[in-house]
Write an enzyme that holds these catalytic residues in place. Sequence first.
Site, mmCIF file in Angstrom:
data_model
loop_
_atom_site.group_PDB
_atom_site.id
_atom_site.type_symbol
_atom_site.label_atom_id
_atom_site.label_comp_id
_atom_site.label_asym_id
_atom_site.label_seq_id
_atom_site.Cartn_x
_atom_site.Cartn_y
_atom_site.Cartn_z
ATOM 1 N N SER A 131 12.127 12.495 -20.006
ATOM 2 C CA SER A 131 12.196 12.147 -21.435
ATOM 3 C C SER A 131 11.319 13.057 -22.293
ATOM 4 O O SER A 131 10.283 13.551 -21.844
ATOM 5 C CB SER A 131 11.760 10.696 -21.653
ATOM 6 N N ILE A 162 5.447 9.629 -19.715
ATOM 7 C CA ILE A 162 5.465 9.912 -18.283
ATOM 8 C C ILE A 162 4.501 8.976 -17.541
ATOM 9 O O ILE A 162 3.290 8.991 -17.772
ATOM 10 C CB ILE A 162 5.125 11.388 -18.005
ATOM 11 N N ARG A 249 16.986 2.960 -10.683
ATOM 12 C CA ARG A 249 17.134 1.780 -11.532
ATOM 13 C C ARG A 249 17.086 0.507 -10.694
ATOM 14 O O ARG A 249 16.654 -0.546 -11.160
ATOM 15 C CB ARG A 249 18.455 1.853 -12.312
ATOM 16 N N GLU A 370 13.530 3.779 -17.779
ATOM 17 C CA GLU A 370 14.630 4.200 -16.882
ATOM 18 C C GLU A 370 15.988 3.844 -17.488
ATOM 19 O O GLU A 370 16.929 3.481 -16.786
ATOM 20 C CB GLU A 370 14.461 3.610 -15.480
ATOM 21 N N THR A 372 17.287 2.266 -21.481
ATOM 22 C CA THR A 372 17.263 0.970 -22.143
ATOM 23 C C THR A 372 18.445 0.123 -21.678
ATOM 24 O O THR A 372 19.449 0.645 -21.185
ATOM 25 C CB THR A 372 17.357 1.127 -23.670
#
Length: 387
Positions: A131, A162, A249, A370, A372
Site C-alpha cells: 500500500s 506497513i 486474507r 488486507e 477493506t
Amino acid sequence: MSNPDFDLYQVSEDHDELRAAIRNIAEDRIAPYAAEVDDQARYPQEAHDALVQTDFFAPHVAEEYGGAGADALATCIVIEEVARVCASSSLIPAVNKLGSMPLILGGNEELKKKYLTPLAQGKGTFSYGLSEAHAGSDTASMKARARRDGDDWVLSGQKSWITNAGVSDYYTVLAVTDPDGARGRNISAFIVEKSDEGFTFGEKEKKMGIKGSPTRELLFDNVRIPGDRIIGEPGTGLQLALQTLDHTRVTIGAQAVGIAQGALDFATGYVKERQAFGKRIADLQGLQFMLADMAMKVETARQMVYVAAAKSERNDKDLGFFGAAAKCYASDAAMEVTTDAVQLLGGYGYTQDFPVERMMRDAKITQIYEGTNQIQRLVMARHVLSS
C-alpha cells in the site's frame, strides 16, 4: 462456483494438540502482557520471544527451510489462539506469512533458502510493502519506482501502513519497474533488507487498536537492491501480490475469529458472576439471546475460515472467493461480537480495566486491512458473476 465434495476440511488430532499447545503458551506467556502492550503501545517482545522459542513464530515455513511445515489450517489455529488473548501479538505469525508469501509463491530456490531459513529460526522477521498513501485499494496506481542500474535495481518512493515496520528485518516491496508498460503488468516484487542504505522509516502511526504492532511508512531514497533479490520475473509483482492476498486474507479471518472468541469467553464468564435483580444476569433471557447470537457468529466465522484454509492449502481455483468471504464475514462478526461484549459488561465494558474494550478496538482493523470489506465484496461479486 465450487464443488461441495471438495469444500470440506478435516481438523486432525495433530491440529487439536497444536491448539492446546499454543493456547497454553498464549495464556501463560502472552496474555499477562496484553493490557500493558496496548497501554504503552509497545511491541510485544514477550510474545515474540515465546513464539520463537516454541516454533510458532513462522509456522508456515516448510521443513526443508528449517520450519515447522504447518499447513494453512494449523497456521490459522496458531493465529486464532494468539489473537484470542492479544491481537497485536497475533500479527507476528500472520505478517511473517504475509511478508514471505510472495517469496514462497514466486521466488527461486536460492532466494527461498536465503530468507526463509532465518525466518523459520526466528532470526529474521518479514513485513509486506504494498500500500501507498494514495494507492491502497487501487494497488496498480502505486508510485514507488525501481529502475535498472547494471545488474542492480534502484528503489525510490514510499509505502504506507506497513505492519511491524522497523521491527522486521526483511520487507517484500512492490514497485513499478516499467513506467510505460501495461498497468498492473509493470510492477515487480523485491526483498529489501532493513540494513540497506537509503531505507528508513516514518514515525509510528497513532492508532485506535493493535497498538502493540508498529505501523509505519517505508521510505526509499535510491536504495540499491542487488539483482538477485527480485522475486520472480520483472512485471509479475502485482500478480504475486494478489495471489498472496488470496492466501493471507484467510489468516486475517483467523485473527478476527480469535478476537471474537476472546471477547465471547470473557463476557460469558462475566455474566455468570454478575448479580442483578437478585440473580445472575446470565439467567436473563435477553442476555442469553445476545450470547447465543455471539456464539453463533463466532462459530460460523470459524467454519468459513477453516474451509478457506483448506482451499488455501490445496490452492483451489475458488480460493479468491472463499478467502474474501472468510475475511469479510469473520471481521464483520468480530466487530459485532466485541461490541456486544462491551454492552454485556455495561459501564465496566467501557473501561480499560477489562479487556473487551481493547478487543473491540482491535477488531475494527480486521474490517479494513488486507483489503477493506467493501473490496472483499467486490472480489466475491466478480467470482459470482463469472461463474
